[in-house]
Design an enzyme around this catalytic site. Structure first.
Site, PDB file in Angstrom:
ATOM      1  N   THR A   3      28.124  52.584  -3.612  1.00  0.00           N
ATOM      2  CA  THR A   3      27.413  52.773  -2.305  1.00  0.00           C
ATOM      3  C   THR A   3      28.824  52.972  -1.267  1.00  0.00           C
ATOM      4  O   THR A   3      30.005  53.341  -2.065  1.00  0.00           O
ATOM      5  CB  THR A   3      27.653  50.622  -2.578  1.00  0.00           C
ATOM      6  OG1 THR A   3      27.088  50.400  -0.978  1.00  0.00           O
ATOM      7  CG2 THR A   3      28.639  50.150  -2.916  1.00  0.00           C
ATOM      8  N   ASP A   4      28.036  53.400  -0.315  1.00  0.00           N
ATOM      9  CA  ASP A   4      29.264  53.973   1.467  1.00  0.00           C
ATOM     10  C   ASP A   4      30.166  52.787   1.283  1.00  0.00           C
ATOM     11  O   ASP A   4      31.121  53.209   2.140  1.00  0.00           O
ATOM     12  CB  ASP A   4      27.632  54.119   1.826  1.00  0.00           C
ATOM     13  CG  ASP A   4      26.908  53.230   2.906  1.00  0.00           C
ATOM     14  OD1 ASP A   4      27.146  51.809   1.952  1.00  0.00           O
ATOM     15  OD2 ASP A   4      26.348  53.645   4.292  1.00  0.00           O
ATOM     16  N   GLU A   5      29.147  51.465   1.339  1.00  0.00           N
ATOM     17  CA  GLU A   5      30.263  50.089   1.293  1.00  0.00           C
ATOM     18  C   GLU A   5      31.584  50.686   0.825  1.00  0.00           C
ATOM     19  O   GLU A   5      32.745  49.148   0.976  1.00  0.00           O
ATOM     20  CB  GLU A   5      29.285  48.998   1.066  1.00  0.00           C
ATOM     21  CG  GLU A   5      28.134  48.687   1.840  1.00  0.00           C
ATOM     22  CD  GLU A   5      27.012  47.258   2.034  1.00  0.00           C
ATOM     23  OE1 GLU A   5      28.052  46.275   2.266  1.00  0.00           O
ATOM     24  OE2 GLU A   5      26.572  47.589   1.839  1.00  0.00           O
TER      25      GLU A   5
ATOM     26  N   LYS B 243      32.268  46.731  -5.620  1.00  0.00           N
ATOM     27  CA  LYS B 243      31.870  47.856  -6.210  1.00  0.00           C
ATOM     28  C   LYS B 243      33.314  48.740  -6.429  1.00  0.00           C
ATOM     29  O   LYS B 243      33.014  50.234  -6.883  1.00  0.00           O
ATOM     30  CB  LYS B 243      30.705  48.298  -5.490  1.00  0.00           C
ATOM     31  CG  LYS B 243      28.881  47.728  -5.385  1.00  0.00           C
ATOM     32  CD  LYS B 243      28.590  47.566  -6.479  1.00  0.00           C
ATOM     33  CE  LYS B 243      27.945  49.202  -7.205  1.00  0.00           C
ATOM     34  NZ  LYS B 243      27.059  49.024  -8.210  1.00  0.00           N
TER      35      LYS B 243
ATOM     36  N   TYR C  22      31.292  42.198  -2.865  1.00  0.00           N
ATOM     37  CA  TYR C  22      30.731  42.936  -2.852  1.00  0.00           C
ATOM     38  C   TYR C  22      31.226  44.449  -3.003  1.00  0.00           C
ATOM     39  O   TYR C  22      31.429  45.278  -3.672  1.00  0.00           O
ATOM     40  CB  TYR C  22      29.178  42.799  -2.157  1.00  0.00           C
ATOM     41  CG  TYR C  22      28.303  44.315  -2.586  1.00  0.00           C
ATOM     42  CD1 TYR C  22      28.062  44.383  -4.068  1.00  0.00           C
ATOM     43  CD2 TYR C  22      28.443  45.151  -1.473  1.00  0.00           C
ATOM     44  CE1 TYR C  22      26.759  45.552  -3.779  1.00  0.00           C
ATOM     45  CE2 TYR C  22      27.687  45.393  -2.164  1.00  0.00           C
ATOM     46  CZ  TYR C  22      26.446  46.399  -3.221  1.00  0.00           C
ATOM     47  OH  TYR C  22      25.974  47.457  -3.215  1.00  0.00           O
TER      48      TYR C  22
HETATM   49  P1  NAD Z   1      19.105  44.835  -6.723  1.00  0.00           P
HETATM   50  O1  NAD Z   1      19.705  43.013  -6.679  1.00  0.00           O
HETATM   51  O2  NAD Z   1      17.679  44.758  -6.168  1.00  0.00           O
HETATM   52  O3  NAD Z   1      19.021  44.953  -8.677  1.00  0.00           O
HETATM   53  C1  NAD Z   1      19.897  44.444  -9.448  1.00  0.00           C
HETATM   54  C2  NAD Z   1      19.301  44.244 -11.264  1.00  0.00           C
HETATM   55  O4  NAD Z   1      20.496  44.358 -12.093  1.00  0.00           O
HETATM   56  C3  NAD Z   1      18.571  43.129 -10.707  1.00  0.00           C
HETATM   57  O5  NAD Z   1      17.168  43.817 -11.913  1.00  0.00           O
HETATM   58  C4  NAD Z   1      19.010  42.408 -11.864  1.00  0.00           C
HETATM   59  O6  NAD Z   1      18.763  41.047 -12.597  1.00  0.00           O
HETATM   60  C5  NAD Z   1      20.759  43.137 -12.837  1.00  0.00           C
HETATM   61  N1  NAD Z   1      21.557  42.510 -13.021  1.00  0.00           N
HETATM   62  C6  NAD Z   1      22.565  42.126 -12.551  1.00  0.00           C
HETATM   63  N2  NAD Z   1      23.537  41.101 -13.145  1.00  0.00           N
HETATM   64  C7  NAD Z   1      23.083  42.137 -14.644  1.00  0.00           C
HETATM   65  C8  NAD Z   1      23.935  41.785 -15.072  1.00  0.00           C
HETATM   66  N3  NAD Z   1      25.273  41.589 -15.519  1.00  0.00           N
HETATM   67  N4  NAD Z   1      23.026  42.717 -16.412  1.00  0.00           N
HETATM   68  C9  NAD Z   1      22.443  42.853 -16.488  1.00  0.00           C
HETATM   69  N5  NAD Z   1      21.266  43.266 -15.248  1.00  0.00           N
HETATM   70  C10 NAD Z   1      21.852  42.905 -14.043  1.00  0.00           C
HETATM   71  O7  NAD Z   1      20.398  45.150  -6.351  1.00  0.00           O
HETATM   72  P2  NAD Z   1      19.456  47.678  -5.824  1.00  0.00           P
HETATM   73  O8  NAD Z   1      19.331  46.769  -3.723  1.00  0.00           O
HETATM   74  O9  NAD Z   1      18.347  47.924  -6.763  1.00  0.00           O
HETATM   75  O10 NAD Z   1      20.829  47.331  -5.976  1.00  0.00           O
HETATM   76  C11 NAD Z   1      21.041  48.620  -7.467  1.00  0.00           C
HETATM   77  C12 NAD Z   1      22.332  49.261  -7.354  1.00  0.00           C
HETATM   78  O11 NAD Z   1      22.585  50.535  -6.424  1.00  0.00           O
HETATM   79  C13 NAD Z   1      23.051  48.519  -7.168  1.00  0.00           C
HETATM   80  O12 NAD Z   1      24.610  48.330  -7.734  1.00  0.00           O
HETATM   81  C14 NAD Z   1      24.058  48.458  -5.941  1.00  0.00           C
HETATM   82  O13 NAD Z   1      25.259  48.307  -5.850  1.00  0.00           O
HETATM   83  C15 NAD Z   1      23.732  50.025  -5.354  1.00  0.00           C
HETATM   84  N6  NAD Z   1      23.611  50.177  -4.442  1.00  0.00           N
HETATM   85  C16 NAD Z   1      22.239  49.665  -3.413  1.00  0.00           C
HETATM   86  C17 NAD Z   1      22.554  50.101  -1.832  1.00  0.00           C
HETATM   87  C18 NAD Z   1      20.714  49.063  -1.716  1.00  0.00           C
HETATM   88  O14 NAD Z   1      20.715  48.956  -0.100  1.00  0.00           O
HETATM   89  N7  NAD Z   1      20.073  48.422  -2.045  1.00  0.00           N
HETATM   90  C19 NAD Z   1      22.406  50.932  -1.970  1.00  0.00           C
HETATM   91  C20 NAD Z   1      23.801  51.831  -2.257  1.00  0.00           C
HETATM   92  C21 NAD Z   1      23.629  51.248  -3.511  1.00  0.00           C
HETATM   93  P1  TYD Z   2      22.129  44.257   4.201  1.00  0.00           P
HETATM   94  O1  TYD Z   2      20.466  43.937   4.185  1.00  0.00           O
HETATM   95  O2  TYD Z   2      22.235  42.529   3.653  1.00  0.00           O
HETATM   96  O3  TYD Z   2      22.606  45.211   3.619  1.00  0.00           O
HETATM   97  P2  TYD Z   2      24.342  45.267   4.442  1.00  0.00           P
HETATM   98  O4  TYD Z   2      25.155  44.246   4.319  1.00  0.00           O
HETATM   99  O5  TYD Z   2      24.751  45.652   2.198  1.00  0.00           O
HETATM  100  O6  TYD Z   2      24.664  46.317   4.469  1.00  0.00           O
HETATM  101  O7  TYD Z   2      22.222  43.859   6.148  1.00  0.00           O
HETATM  102  C1  TYD Z   2      21.807  44.737   6.659  1.00  0.00           C
HETATM  103  C2  TYD Z   2      22.860  44.172   8.383  1.00  0.00           C
HETATM  104  O8  TYD Z   2      21.673  43.474   8.565  1.00  0.00           O
HETATM  105  C3  TYD Z   2      23.802  44.327   8.160  1.00  0.00           C
HETATM  106  O9  TYD Z   2      24.832  44.787   9.130  1.00  0.00           O
HETATM  107  C4  TYD Z   2      23.564  42.958   8.336  1.00  0.00           C
HETATM  108  C5  TYD Z   2      22.699  42.050   9.038  1.00  0.00           C
HETATM  109  N1  TYD Z   2      21.613  41.205   9.122  1.00  0.00           N
HETATM  110  C6  TYD Z   2      21.419  40.473  10.040  1.00  0.00           C
HETATM  111  O10 TYD Z   2      21.337  41.029  10.865  1.00  0.00           O
HETATM  112  N2  TYD Z   2      20.825  39.430   9.577  1.00  0.00           N
HETATM  113  C7  TYD Z   2      19.887  39.265   7.466  1.00  0.00           C
HETATM  114  O11 TYD Z   2      19.422  37.967   8.179  1.00  0.00           O
HETATM  115  C8  TYD Z   2      20.788  39.873   6.946  1.00  0.00           C
HETATM  116  C9  TYD Z   2      19.753  39.267   6.035  1.00  0.00           C
HETATM  117  C10 TYD Z   2      21.562  40.793   7.690  1.00  0.00           C
END
Ligand code: NAD
Ligand code: TYD
Length: 335
Positions: free
Chosen positions: A126-128, A154, A150
């Site tokens: 992730t970019d984070e 990562k 988190y």
């Molecule tokens: P999510 O939380 O929606 O889904 C996570 C999935 O992983 C779920 O289906 C959960 O049941 C499964 N899981 C959790 N623990 C597990 C384990 N121990 N064994 C098997 N399965 C397990 O997450 P997401 O938003 O779809 O993110 C997916 C990936 O992308 C993650 O690695 C996250 O760090 C990365 N990512 C997410 C974003 C974003 O904006 N959501 C951006 C960049 C990277």
């Molecule tokens: P989020 O969707 O949790 O993603 P991330 O923290 O991984 O970037 O949050 C996106 C942005 O929105 C972040 O700056 C936190 C803010 N935020 C709120 O202001 N209120 C909320 O209830 C949530 C969930 C996020």
């Protein structure tokens, strides 16, 4: 036929990726290993339940027995590790599962992959991991400075995956994407939370001054990028994947209120998140040079995302009750 071993395929991005592969590529087998945490939802993939190109395993990526069984039984070509605990607020409250799944789970997959043949091991990072940046954008060679449990877990997995390339020649590629939005995102993240709250005339809890910036990437663009990188990326490399849409949380809130036709009075400024990263921004020149960039227009993608939540109340309403509601009440936000 290409065989994809997907982990976390019942979550937001994982399920969109399975849709992307099985809709687009007829000649593929997808094996999905998911623990079904609160964030994993079988409904996301129910249309593939009887599809012979899809196999589901309910299990944990930390469990080497089941991971090994999948390698032995299916001999996958690609492993794509989406599985993670993914919500920053939860990691601040209770980091334990983040350390276990995001780091130890990645370790278990890497270690098992090392025992078997695999063409690509894609670690979804992730970019984070870079931390926050006031001006300019992060490149792949910049140092990592994660600032919450988190992003720190990562970052651990990201570097561990790299070490398996450098040390054992495992064909690892690491992707670092920006904030995704789209269908099937659990309604605890900013966009689906605010869209569904607005639809229910609930307040939209804006942390701090609302001026934190994220770069928004439509999930189907992210899926296309992962596919492209798996097929064309260079082993041992890292690729940033950004949407090129940097907006403050207040700008996102205004778009949602306008699109849902709801009043400004739904905005509620609440206490800031601890250690809240101010801005994320990615330099994506490396991926552009490889031949890929996002295709979706941000406004249209937001519109179709909001329409999806409007049309799929039966998907998100149950998620905003029960265990989630308890968690929400205990942790948030002076509502
Ligand atoms: P999510 O939380 O929606 O889904 C996570 C999935 O992983 C779920 O289906 C959960 O049941 C499964 N899981 C959790 N623990 C597990 C384990 N121990 N064994 C098997 N399965 C397990 O997450 P997401 O938003 O779809 O993110 C997916 C990936 O992308 C993650 O690695 C996250 O760090 C990365 N990512 C997410 C974003 C974003 O904006 N959501 C951006 C960049 C990277
Ligand atoms: P989020 O969707 O949790 O993603 P991330 O923290 O991984 O970037 O949050 C996106 C942005 O929105 C972040 O700056 C936190 C803010 N935020 C709120 O202001 N209120 C909320 O209830 C949530 C969930 C996020």
């Amino acid at each position: 036929m290409k065989k994809y071993f997907i982990t976390g395929g019942c979550g937001f991005i994982g399920s969109n990726f399975v849709h992307y592969i099985l809709r687009g590529k007829q000649d593929a087998l997808v094996i999905n290993l998911d623990k079904l945490t609160y964030a994993g939802n079988l409904k996301n993939l129910e249309q593939f339940e009887n599809d012979e190109r899809y196999i589901f395993y309910h299990g944990d990526i930390c469990d080497q027995q089941i991971v090994r069984k999948i390698f032995v039984d299916h001999k996958p070509d690609y492993l794509i590790n989406f599985a993670a605990e993914s919500h920053v607020d939860r990691s601040i409250g209770k980091p334990d599962d983040f350390i276990q799944t995001d780091i130890f789970g990645a370790f278990t997959l890497l270690e098992t992959a090392r025992e078997h043949n695999i063409d690509r091991f894609i670690q979804i990072s992730t970019d984070e991991v870079y931390g926050s940046i006031e001006k300019g954008s992060f490149s792949e060679t910049d140092p990592l400075m994660p600032r919450n449990p988190y992003s720190a877990s990562k970052a651990g997995a990201d570097r561990l995956a790299y070490s398996y390339f450098a040390t054992y020649d495992l064909p690892v590629i690491i992707t670092r994407a920006s904030n995704n939005f789209g269908p099937y995102q659990f309604p605890e993240k900013l966009i689906p939370l605010f869209v569904t709250n607005a639809m229910e005339n609930e307040k939209l809890p804006i942390y701090g001054d609302g001026k934190n910036i994220r770069d928004w990437l439509y999930v189907s663009d992210h899926c296309a990028a992962i596919q492209y990188i798996a097929d064309n990326g260079v082993i041992g490399e890292i690729y940033n994947i950004g949407g090129g849409n940097e907006l403050t949380n207040l700008e996102i809130t205004d778009i949602i209120l306008e699109e849902t036709n709801k009043p400004n009075s739904l905005k509620k400024f609440v206490q800031d998140r601890l250690g809240h990263d101010r801005r994320y921004s990615l330099n994506c020149d490396k991926l552009i040079a490889l031949g890929w960039q996002p295709k979706h227009n941000f406004s249209q993608a937001m519109q179709s995302t909001i329409n999806w939540y409007r049309d799929n109340e039966q998907w998100w309403k149950p998620l905003k009750s029960g265990e989630y509601l308890e968690y929400y009440k205990q942790n948030y936000k002076g509502l």
